[in-house]
Design an enzyme around this catalytic site. Structure first.
Site, short mmCIF file in Angstrom:
data_model
loop_
_atom_site.label_atom_id
_atom_site.label_comp_id
_atom_site.label_asym_id
_atom_site.label_seq_id
_atom_site.Cartn_x
_atom_site.Cartn_y
_atom_site.Cartn_z
N LYS A 13 91.59 71.67 77.27
CA LYS A 13 90.31 72.35 77.46
C LYS A 13 89.18 71.49 76.90
O LYS A 13 89.00 71.38 75.69
CB LYS A 13 90.29 73.72 76.77
CG LYS A 13 89.13 74.56 77.28
CD LYS A 13 88.54 75.50 76.26
CE LYS A 13 87.43 74.93 75.45
NZ LYS A 13 86.22 74.50 76.13
N GLU B 195 91.12 68.71 63.39
CA GLU B 195 90.27 67.58 63.00
C GLU B 195 88.85 68.13 63.05
O GLU B 195 88.33 68.41 64.12
CB GLU B 195 90.49 66.42 63.99
CG GLU B 195 90.07 65.10 63.41
CD GLU B 195 88.60 64.85 63.61
OE1 GLU B 195 87.84 65.11 62.65
OE2 GLU B 195 88.23 64.42 64.70
N CYS C 98 82.04 62.89 63.75
CA CYS C 98 82.59 63.54 62.55
C CYS C 98 82.75 62.53 61.42
O CYS C 98 82.80 62.92 60.26
CB CYS C 98 83.91 64.22 62.87
SG CYS C 98 85.02 63.19 63.82
N GLU D 293 76.96 69.36 57.69
CA GLU D 293 77.10 68.34 58.72
C GLU D 293 75.91 68.45 59.69
O GLU D 293 75.79 69.44 60.40
CB GLU D 293 78.42 68.56 59.47
CG GLU D 293 78.74 67.44 60.43
CD GLU D 293 80.12 67.60 61.05
OE1 GLU D 293 80.50 68.74 61.39
OE2 GLU D 293 80.80 66.58 61.22
#
Ligand code: NDP
Length: 450
Positions: free
Chosen positions: A153, A228, A262, A352
Protein backbone atom coordinates in the site's frame (compact mmCIF):
# COMPACT_ATOMS: atom_id res chain seq x y z
CA UNK A 1 -13.95 6.74 -6.07
CA UNK A 2 -11.07 8.16 -8.04
CA UNK A 3 -7.87 9.69 -6.73
CA UNK A 4 -6.19 12.68 -8.39
CA UNK A 5 -2.39 12.61 -8.14
CA UNK A 6 -0.74 16.04 -8.20
CA UNK A 7 2.76 17.25 -9.14
CA UNK A 8 3.88 19.30 -6.09
CA UNK A 9 6.15 21.48 -8.23
CA UNK A 10 3.33 22.64 -10.54
CA UNK A 11 0.18 21.87 -8.52
CA UNK A 12 -1.12 20.25 -11.74
CA UNK A 13 -2.86 16.85 -11.78
CA UNK A 14 -0.66 14.17 -13.35
CA UNK A 15 -2.78 11.04 -12.96
CA UNK A 16 -6.21 9.80 -12.02
CA UNK A 17 -6.40 6.42 -10.27
CA UNK A 18 -9.18 4.23 -8.91
CA UNK A 19 -9.11 4.39 -5.13
CA UNK A 20 -9.44 1.04 -3.39
CA UNK A 21 -11.52 0.42 -0.29
CA UNK A 22 -11.87 -2.44 2.19
CA UNK A 23 -13.32 -4.80 -0.40
CA UNK A 24 -10.36 -4.35 -2.77
CA UNK A 25 -7.94 -4.76 0.13
CA UNK A 26 -9.64 -8.03 1.04
CA UNK A 27 -9.47 -9.18 -2.60
CA UNK A 28 -5.74 -8.40 -2.70
CA UNK A 29 -5.12 -10.37 0.50
CA UNK A 30 -7.11 -13.29 -0.94
CA UNK A 31 -5.00 -13.20 -4.14
CA UNK A 32 -1.81 -13.10 -2.10
CA UNK A 33 -2.99 -15.97 0.09
CA UNK A 34 -3.88 -18.07 -2.96
CA UNK A 35 -0.49 -17.40 -4.58
CA UNK A 36 1.51 -18.18 -1.43
CA UNK A 37 1.83 -22.01 -1.55
CA UNK A 38 3.17 -22.02 -5.11
CA UNK A 39 5.49 -19.05 -4.51
CA UNK A 40 7.08 -20.49 -1.39
CA UNK A 41 7.65 -23.73 -3.33
CA UNK A 42 9.59 -22.00 -6.13
CA UNK A 43 13.18 -23.20 -5.88
CA UNK A 44 15.60 -20.67 -4.38
CA UNK A 45 17.60 -20.49 -7.60
CA UNK A 46 14.46 -19.74 -9.63
CA UNK A 47 13.24 -17.16 -7.13
CA UNK A 48 16.67 -15.51 -7.31
CA UNK A 49 16.46 -15.44 -11.12
CA UNK A 50 13.06 -13.72 -10.96
CA UNK A 51 14.28 -11.09 -8.52
CA UNK A 52 17.32 -10.46 -10.69
CA UNK A 53 15.01 -10.00 -13.65
CA UNK A 54 13.04 -7.36 -11.68
CA UNK A 55 16.36 -5.58 -10.97
CA UNK A 56 17.23 -5.60 -14.68
CA UNK A 57 13.80 -4.28 -15.66
CA UNK A 58 14.11 -1.48 -13.09
CA UNK A 59 17.46 -0.58 -14.69
CA UNK A 60 16.03 -0.72 -18.21
CA UNK A 61 13.07 1.46 -17.17
CA UNK A 62 15.16 3.60 -14.82
CA UNK A 63 14.67 6.93 -16.52
CA UNK A 64 10.89 6.49 -16.70
CA UNK A 65 10.72 5.49 -13.02
CA UNK A 66 12.95 8.42 -12.01
CA UNK A 67 10.70 10.87 -13.87
CA UNK A 68 7.59 9.36 -12.27
CA UNK A 69 9.20 9.74 -8.83
CA UNK A 70 10.42 13.26 -9.53
CA UNK A 71 7.05 14.46 -10.79
CA UNK A 72 4.99 12.73 -8.11
CA UNK A 73 7.12 13.70 -5.08
CA UNK A 74 8.71 16.91 -6.42
CA UNK A 75 12.20 15.53 -5.86
CA UNK A 76 15.17 16.56 -8.03
CA UNK A 77 15.63 14.25 -10.99
CA UNK A 78 19.31 13.64 -10.13
CA UNK A 79 18.30 12.33 -6.70
CA UNK A 80 15.41 10.34 -8.16
CA UNK A 81 17.83 8.62 -10.56
CA UNK A 82 20.01 7.65 -7.60
CA UNK A 83 17.02 6.29 -5.71
CA UNK A 84 15.83 4.17 -8.64
CA UNK A 85 19.41 2.93 -9.01
CA UNK A 86 19.17 1.79 -5.42
CA UNK A 87 15.85 0.02 -6.11
CA UNK A 88 17.66 -2.08 -8.74
CA UNK A 89 20.56 -2.72 -6.34
CA UNK A 90 18.12 -3.88 -3.66
CA UNK A 91 16.59 -6.47 -5.99
CA UNK A 92 20.09 -7.61 -7.09
CA UNK A 93 21.18 -7.91 -3.46
CA UNK A 94 18.18 -9.99 -2.35
CA UNK A 95 18.37 -12.10 -5.50
CA UNK A 96 21.87 -12.98 -4.32
CA UNK A 97 20.65 -13.66 -0.80
CA UNK A 98 17.79 -16.08 -1.60
CA UNK A 99 19.89 -19.24 -1.66
CA UNK A 100 22.30 -18.18 1.08
CA UNK A 101 19.77 -17.73 3.84
CA UNK A 102 19.92 -21.12 5.47
CA UNK A 103 19.58 -22.66 8.90
CA UNK A 104 22.01 -24.53 11.14
CA UNK A 105 22.46 -27.93 12.71
CA UNK A 106 22.73 -27.99 16.48
CA UNK A 107 24.39 -30.74 18.52
CA UNK A 108 21.79 -32.33 20.80
CA UNK A 109 21.42 -35.70 22.53
CA UNK A 110 19.62 -38.54 20.75
CA UNK A 111 19.50 -37.12 17.25
CA UNK A 112 19.98 -34.09 15.07
CA UNK A 113 18.38 -30.68 15.48
CA UNK A 114 18.18 -28.46 12.43
CA UNK A 115 16.78 -24.98 11.96
CA UNK A 116 14.95 -23.70 8.90
CA UNK A 117 13.90 -20.19 7.92
CA UNK A 118 10.29 -20.35 6.84
CA UNK A 119 8.35 -17.56 5.15
CA UNK A 120 5.56 -15.84 7.11
CA UNK A 121 2.79 -15.93 4.49
CA UNK A 122 1.04 -12.76 3.30
CA UNK A 123 2.86 -9.60 4.33
CA UNK A 124 1.34 -6.09 4.26
CA UNK A 125 3.79 -3.38 3.20
CA UNK A 126 2.73 0.16 4.10
CA UNK A 127 5.05 2.82 2.70
CA UNK A 128 5.21 6.62 2.93
CA UNK A 129 5.43 9.40 0.37
CA UNK A 130 9.00 10.62 0.89
CA UNK A 131 10.93 7.80 -0.86
CA UNK A 132 8.07 5.78 -2.39
CA UNK A 133 9.92 3.40 -4.72
CA UNK A 134 12.99 3.07 -2.55
CA UNK A 135 11.19 2.19 0.65
CA UNK A 136 8.84 -0.15 -1.23
CA UNK A 137 11.88 -2.02 -2.59
CA UNK A 138 13.47 -2.32 0.88
CA UNK A 139 10.40 -4.32 1.88
CA UNK A 140 9.62 -6.09 -1.40
CA UNK A 141 13.16 -7.46 -1.89
CA UNK A 142 13.56 -9.39 1.39
CA UNK A 143 9.84 -10.30 1.63
CA UNK A 144 9.89 -11.96 -1.80
CA UNK A 145 13.35 -13.47 -1.30
CA UNK A 146 12.07 -15.29 1.80
CA UNK A 147 9.07 -16.70 -0.10
CA UNK A 148 6.29 -14.42 1.17
CA UNK A 149 3.57 -12.90 -0.97
CA UNK A 150 2.74 -9.23 -0.43
CA UNK A 151 0.11 -6.52 -0.51
CA UNK A 152 1.83 -3.18 -1.01
CA UNK A 153 0.00 0.00 0.00
CA UNK A 154 1.74 3.15 -1.19
CA UNK A 155 0.91 6.56 0.30
CA UNK A 156 -2.11 8.17 -1.31
CA UNK A 157 -0.09 11.22 -2.33
CA UNK A 158 2.57 9.20 -4.19
CA UNK A 159 1.28 5.90 -5.58
CA UNK A 160 2.65 6.05 -9.13
CA UNK A 161 6.06 4.40 -8.80
CA UNK A 162 4.61 1.55 -6.70
CA UNK A 163 2.02 0.83 -9.39
CA UNK A 164 4.78 0.75 -12.02
CA UNK A 165 6.98 -1.48 -9.84
CA UNK A 166 4.07 -3.91 -9.51
CA UNK A 167 3.80 -4.04 -13.31
CA UNK A 168 7.53 -4.69 -13.65
CA UNK A 169 7.34 -7.57 -11.15
CA UNK A 170 4.69 -9.20 -13.34
CA UNK A 171 6.69 -8.50 -16.50
CA UNK A 172 9.70 -10.15 -14.85
CA UNK A 173 7.68 -13.35 -14.51
CA UNK A 174 6.77 -13.19 -10.83
CA UNK A 175 3.46 -15.06 -10.80
CA UNK A 176 0.19 -13.19 -10.57
CA UNK A 177 -0.98 -12.69 -6.97
CA UNK A 178 2.52 -12.63 -5.46
CA UNK A 179 2.84 -8.83 -5.60
CA UNK A 180 -0.42 -6.87 -5.18
CA UNK A 181 -0.44 -3.07 -5.17
CA UNK A 182 -3.50 -1.45 -3.60
CA UNK A 183 -3.92 2.31 -3.85
CA UNK A 184 -6.15 3.68 -1.12
CA UNK A 185 -6.29 5.65 2.10
CA UNK A 186 -4.15 4.59 5.05
CA UNK A 187 -7.07 4.84 7.41
CA UNK A 188 -9.09 2.45 5.19
CA UNK A 189 -6.81 0.10 3.21
CA UNK A 190 -3.86 0.34 5.63
CA UNK A 191 -6.11 -0.20 8.62
CA UNK A 192 -7.72 -3.23 6.94
CA UNK A 193 -4.32 -4.81 6.29
CA UNK A 194 -3.37 -4.27 9.93
CA UNK A 195 -6.50 -6.03 11.15
CA UNK A 196 -6.84 -8.71 8.46
CA UNK A 197 -6.55 -12.22 9.95
CA UNK A 198 -4.79 -13.55 6.83
CA UNK A 199 -1.99 -10.98 6.96
CA UNK A 200 0.93 -12.37 8.96
CA UNK A 201 3.03 -9.24 9.23
CA UNK A 202 2.96 -5.49 8.65
CA UNK A 203 6.16 -3.80 7.55
CA UNK A 204 5.52 -0.10 8.08
CA UNK A 205 7.45 3.08 7.39
CA UNK A 206 5.90 6.42 8.35
CA UNK A 207 5.11 8.59 11.33
CA UNK A 208 5.54 7.48 14.93
CA UNK A 209 1.87 8.33 15.48
CA UNK A 210 0.65 5.85 12.83
CA UNK A 211 3.33 3.40 14.04
CA UNK A 212 1.43 3.28 17.34
CA UNK A 213 -1.81 2.55 15.47
CA UNK A 214 -0.07 -0.30 13.61
CA UNK A 215 1.19 -1.82 16.88
CA UNK A 216 -2.20 -1.55 18.55
CA UNK A 217 -4.06 -3.00 15.55
CA UNK A 218 -1.57 -5.83 15.15
CA UNK A 219 -2.18 -6.96 18.72
CA UNK A 220 -5.59 -8.40 17.76
CA UNK A 221 -4.04 -11.15 15.61
CA UNK A 222 -0.52 -11.15 17.13
CA UNK A 223 0.86 -9.97 13.81
CA UNK A 224 4.55 -9.52 13.32
CA UNK A 225 5.41 -5.86 12.95
CA UNK A 226 8.46 -3.92 11.91
CA UNK A 227 8.34 -0.16 12.26
CA UNK A 228 10.58 2.43 10.67
CA UNK A 229 9.36 5.72 12.12
CA UNK A 230 10.38 9.31 12.59
CA UNK A 231 13.71 10.79 13.60
CA UNK A 232 15.28 13.92 15.03
CA UNK A 233 18.89 13.10 14.34
CA UNK A 234 21.93 15.09 15.33
CA UNK A 235 24.85 16.23 13.23
CA UNK A 236 27.52 16.66 15.91
CA UNK A 237 30.45 18.92 14.97
CA UNK A 238 33.42 18.93 17.34
CA UNK A 239 36.02 21.73 17.46
CA UNK A 240 38.66 19.33 16.09
CA UNK A 241 36.63 18.49 12.96
CA UNK A 242 37.43 19.55 9.40
CA UNK A 243 34.91 22.39 9.72
CA UNK A 244 34.89 23.25 6.00
CA UNK A 245 34.10 19.66 5.06
CA UNK A 246 31.47 19.32 7.79
CA UNK A 247 29.79 22.57 6.76
CA UNK A 248 29.81 21.62 3.08
CA UNK A 249 28.10 18.31 3.89
CA UNK A 250 25.59 19.61 6.45
CA UNK A 251 23.06 21.10 3.98
CA UNK A 252 22.76 17.76 2.16
CA UNK A 253 22.21 16.05 5.52
CA UNK A 254 19.11 18.09 6.23
CA UNK A 255 17.85 19.67 3.00
CA UNK A 256 18.08 16.58 0.82
CA UNK A 257 14.57 15.57 -0.33
CA UNK A 258 13.54 19.03 1.01
CA UNK A 259 14.13 17.71 4.52
CA UNK A 260 11.41 15.08 4.10
CA UNK A 261 13.72 12.37 5.28
CA UNK A 262 13.46 10.34 8.47
CA UNK A 263 17.29 10.40 8.64
CA UNK A 264 17.55 14.19 8.26
CA UNK A 265 20.19 15.54 10.64
CA UNK A 266 17.85 18.37 11.58
CA UNK A 267 19.69 19.19 14.81
CA UNK A 268 23.13 20.59 14.07
CA UNK A 269 25.05 20.41 17.37
CA UNK A 270 28.20 22.54 17.27
CA UNK A 271 30.91 22.87 19.92
CA UNK A 272 30.67 26.39 21.36
CA UNK A 273 34.37 27.20 20.75
CA UNK A 274 33.79 26.99 16.95
CA UNK A 275 30.07 27.82 16.89
CA UNK A 276 30.24 31.28 15.26
CA UNK A 277 32.78 30.20 12.66
CA UNK A 278 30.83 27.05 11.79
CA UNK A 279 27.52 28.94 11.56
CA UNK A 280 29.08 31.33 9.01
CA UNK A 281 30.35 28.37 6.97
CA UNK A 282 26.96 26.63 7.22
CA UNK A 283 25.09 29.76 6.05
CA UNK A 284 27.44 30.01 3.05
CA UNK A 285 26.98 26.35 2.16
CA UNK A 286 23.20 26.55 2.55
CA UNK A 287 23.08 29.63 0.32
CA UNK A 288 24.56 27.43 -2.42
CA UNK A 289 21.68 24.89 -2.45
CA UNK A 290 20.04 25.05 -5.90
CA UNK A 291 16.26 25.19 -5.44
CA UNK A 292 13.99 24.96 -8.47
CA UNK A 293 12.47 22.83 -11.22
CA UNK A 294 12.87 19.19 -10.11
CA UNK A 295 13.33 18.07 -13.71
CA UNK A 296 16.40 20.31 -14.15
CA UNK A 297 19.60 18.26 -13.73
CA UNK A 298 21.22 21.03 -11.67
CA UNK A 299 18.42 21.24 -9.08
CA UNK A 300 19.29 20.07 -5.57
CA UNK A 301 16.02 20.78 -3.77
CA UNK A 302 12.42 20.76 -4.94
CA UNK A 303 9.13 21.66 -3.24
CA UNK A 304 7.44 19.97 -0.31
CA UNK A 305 4.97 17.20 -1.05
CA UNK A 306 1.73 19.11 -0.39
CA UNK A 307 0.26 22.45 0.65
CA UNK A 308 -0.91 20.98 3.97
CA UNK A 309 2.58 19.71 4.73
CA UNK A 310 4.06 23.14 3.90
CA UNK A 311 1.76 24.69 6.51
CA UNK A 312 2.98 22.22 9.13
CA UNK A 313 6.63 22.93 8.27
CA UNK A 314 6.08 26.71 8.38
CA UNK A 315 4.55 26.43 11.87
CA UNK A 316 7.98 25.47 13.26
CA UNK A 317 9.70 28.72 12.32
CA UNK A 318 9.00 31.62 14.66
CA UNK A 319 10.79 34.98 14.55
CA UNK A 320 13.75 35.78 12.32
CA UNK A 321 15.83 32.71 11.37
CA UNK A 322 19.63 32.83 11.07
CA UNK A 323 19.19 32.15 7.34
CA UNK A 324 16.31 31.81 4.93
CA UNK A 325 16.98 30.85 1.29
CA UNK A 326 15.16 31.79 -1.90
CA UNK A 327 12.31 29.91 -3.52
CA UNK A 328 10.87 30.09 -7.04
CA UNK A 329 7.88 32.33 -7.82
CA UNK A 330 4.67 30.81 -9.06
CA UNK A 331 2.92 27.53 -8.32
CA UNK A 332 4.43 24.69 -6.26
CA UNK A 333 4.61 23.90 -2.55
CA UNK A 334 7.98 25.58 -2.03
CA UNK A 335 9.60 26.19 1.31
CA UNK A 336 13.06 27.78 1.65
CA UNK A 337 16.14 26.26 3.27
CA UNK A 338 16.01 27.66 6.79
CA UNK A 339 18.56 27.72 9.63
CA UNK A 340 17.28 28.50 13.12
CA UNK A 341 19.47 29.10 16.19
CA UNK A 342 17.81 27.12 18.96
CA UNK A 343 18.14 25.26 22.22
CA UNK A 344 17.42 21.54 22.43
CA UNK A 345 14.20 22.32 24.33
CA UNK A 346 12.63 24.36 21.52
CA UNK A 347 9.81 22.74 19.51
CA UNK A 348 11.92 22.93 16.33
CA UNK A 349 14.54 20.73 18.05
CA UNK A 350 12.12 18.28 19.64
CA UNK A 351 9.61 17.42 16.92
CA UNK A 352 10.20 16.01 13.47
CA UNK A 353 9.76 18.99 11.11
CA UNK A 354 10.12 16.90 7.94
CA UNK A 355 11.02 20.00 5.96
CA UNK A 356 14.13 22.04 5.12
CA UNK A 357 14.55 23.53 8.58
CA UNK A 358 17.69 22.91 10.66
CA UNK A 359 18.05 23.82 14.34
CA UNK A 360 21.62 24.90 15.17
CA UNK A 361 22.47 24.28 18.82
CA UNK A 362 25.74 24.87 20.75
CA UNK A 363 27.32 22.31 23.11
CA UNK A 364 30.19 22.58 25.58
CA UNK A 365 32.15 19.31 25.52
CA UNK A 366 31.94 15.63 24.57
CA UNK A 367 29.68 14.69 27.48
CA UNK A 368 27.33 17.55 26.68
CA UNK A 369 27.25 16.53 22.99
CA UNK A 370 26.25 12.97 23.89
CA UNK A 371 23.64 14.20 26.38
CA UNK A 372 22.02 16.54 23.85
CA UNK A 373 22.24 14.05 21.01
CA UNK A 374 20.34 11.48 23.11
CA UNK A 375 17.90 14.02 24.57
CA UNK A 376 15.11 13.13 22.12
CA UNK A 377 12.44 10.43 21.99
CA UNK A 378 13.85 9.34 18.63
CA UNK A 379 16.96 7.33 17.74
CA UNK A 380 17.29 6.76 14.03
CA UNK A 381 20.52 8.19 12.61
CA UNK A 382 23.18 10.84 13.06
CA UNK A 383 26.67 12.03 12.18
CA UNK A 384 29.81 12.75 14.17
CA UNK A 385 32.47 15.09 12.81
CA UNK A 386 35.90 14.92 14.49
CA UNK A 387 39.52 14.17 13.56
CA UNK A 388 39.94 12.18 16.79
CA UNK A 389 39.23 8.53 15.95
CA UNK A 390 38.88 7.42 19.57
CA UNK A 391 36.36 10.19 20.25
CA UNK A 392 34.40 9.26 17.12
CA UNK A 393 34.07 5.70 18.35
CA UNK A 394 33.26 6.73 21.94
CA UNK A 395 30.49 9.07 20.81
CA UNK A 396 29.13 6.59 18.25
CA UNK A 397 28.90 3.87 20.92
CA UNK A 398 27.22 6.25 23.39
CA UNK A 399 24.64 7.53 20.90
CA UNK A 400 21.22 5.85 21.08
CA UNK A 401 20.61 5.55 17.36
CA UNK A 402 20.49 2.73 14.82
CA UNK A 403 22.53 4.21 11.97
CA UNK A 404 25.50 6.54 12.44
CA UNK A 405 28.22 7.93 10.23
CA UNK A 406 31.57 9.48 11.09
CA UNK A 407 32.82 12.36 8.97
CA UNK A 408 30.05 11.63 6.48
CA UNK A 409 26.31 12.06 6.40
CA UNK A 410 24.97 9.01 4.63
CA UNK A 411 22.68 6.52 6.38
CA UNK A 412 21.57 4.06 3.80
CA UNK A 413 23.46 1.28 2.08
CA UNK A 414 21.97 -1.83 0.53
CA UNK A 415 24.38 -4.07 2.45
CA UNK A 416 24.01 -2.59 5.95
CA UNK A 417 21.14 -2.82 8.46
CA UNK A 418 18.90 0.21 8.73
CA UNK A 419 16.46 0.99 11.53
CA UNK A 420 15.87 2.83 14.75
CA UNK A 421 16.28 2.81 18.50
CA UNK A 422 13.62 4.19 20.89
CA UNK A 423 10.55 5.74 19.22
CA UNK A 424 12.17 5.56 15.78
CA UNK A 425 10.88 2.00 15.66
CA UNK A 426 12.27 -1.52 15.64
CA UNK A 427 13.32 -4.21 13.22
CA UNK A 428 15.98 -3.74 10.58
CA UNK A 429 15.65 -3.20 6.85
CA UNK A 430 18.36 -3.71 4.23
CA UNK A 431 21.39 -5.97 4.46
CA UNK A 432 21.06 -9.60 5.43
CA UNK A 433 19.42 -8.51 8.71
CA UNK A 434 16.19 -7.69 6.85
CA UNK A 435 15.68 -11.37 6.02
CA UNK A 436 15.12 -12.09 9.72
CA UNK A 437 12.06 -9.84 9.69
CA UNK A 438 10.42 -11.76 6.85
CA UNK A 439 10.94 -15.31 8.09
CA UNK A 440 10.37 -17.45 11.18
CA UNK A 441 12.96 -19.79 12.64
CA UNK A 442 11.75 -23.39 12.82
CA UNK A 443 13.62 -26.03 14.80
CA UNK A 444 13.25 -29.68 13.75
CA UNK A 445 14.58 -32.56 15.84
CA UNK A 446 15.22 -35.86 14.08
CA UNK A 447 15.76 -38.81 16.36
CA UNK A 448 18.63 -41.14 15.48
CA UNK A 449 17.65 -43.74 18.02
CA UNK A 450 16.77 -47.12 16.52
P1 NDP B 1 1.81 8.60 7.87
O1 NDP B 1 2.48 7.85 8.94
O2 NDP B 1 0.43 9.08 8.08
O3 NDP B 1 1.82 7.78 6.50
C1 NDP B 1 2.65 6.68 6.19
C2 NDP B 1 1.85 5.56 5.53
O4 NDP B 1 0.89 5.07 6.47
C3 NDP B 1 1.04 6.02 4.33
O5 NDP B 1 0.99 4.96 3.38
C4 NDP B 1 -0.33 6.25 4.93
O6 NDP B 1 -1.37 6.16 3.98
C5 NDP B 1 -0.41 5.11 5.91
N1 NDP B 1 -1.39 5.30 6.98
C6 NDP B 1 -1.88 6.46 7.48
N2 NDP B 1 -2.78 6.21 8.45
C7 NDP B 1 -2.87 4.87 8.57
C8 NDP B 1 -3.65 3.99 9.39
N3 NDP B 1 -4.50 4.42 10.29
N4 NDP B 1 -3.48 2.67 9.23
C9 NDP B 1 -2.61 2.19 8.31
N5 NDP B 1 -1.88 2.96 7.51
C10 NDP B 1 -1.99 4.29 7.63
O7 NDP B 1 2.73 9.81 7.55
P2 NDP B 1 2.27 11.16 6.80
O8 NDP B 1 2.35 10.84 5.39
O9 NDP B 1 0.99 11.72 7.25
O10 NDP B 1 3.37 12.15 7.33
C11 NDP B 1 3.23 12.75 8.62
C12 NDP B 1 4.56 12.85 9.29
O11 NDP B 1 5.09 11.54 9.49
C13 NDP B 1 5.63 13.55 8.51
O12 NDP B 1 5.51 14.91 8.59
C14 NDP B 1 6.85 12.97 9.16
O13 NDP B 1 7.09 13.65 10.35
C15 NDP B 1 6.48 11.55 9.43
N6 NDP B 1 6.91 10.62 8.37
C16 NDP B 1 8.02 9.87 8.56
C17 NDP B 1 8.46 9.05 7.55
C18 NDP B 1 9.67 8.22 7.68
O14 NDP B 1 10.34 7.97 6.68
N7 NDP B 1 9.96 7.71 8.86
C19 NDP B 1 7.80 8.95 6.27
C20 NDP B 1 6.60 9.74 6.17
C21 NDP B 1 6.20 10.53 7.20
P3 NDP B 1 -2.03 7.46 3.27
O15 NDP B 1 -1.01 8.53 3.30
O16 NDP B 1 -2.35 6.96 1.93
O17 NDP B 1 -3.26 7.80 4.04
Amino acid sequence: MSLTVVNPATEEPIAELEQAGVEEADDAVARAKAAYPAWRAVSPADRARLLRRVATLVEENGEELARIESQNVGKPISGARGEIGMVAQVFHFYAGAVDKHGGETIPVAGGVAATFREPLGVVGLIVPWNFPANIASWKLGPALACGNTVVLKPAELTPLSAVRLGELCLEAGIPEGVVNVVVGKGSVVGQRLIEHPDVAKIAFTGSTEVGRIVMQGAAGTIKRVTLELGGKSANVVFEDADLEKAAAAAPYAVFDNAGQDCCARSRVLVQRSVYDRFLDLLVDATRGVQVGDPLDDATEMGPLVSAAHRETVASFVEGEPAFRGDIPDGPGYWYPCTLVEATNDDRVAREEVFGPVAAVIPFEDEADAIRLSNDTPYGLSGSIWTRNGARALRVARATDAGVLSVNANTSVRVQTPFGGFKQSGFGRELGLHALEGYSEVKSVFISTEG
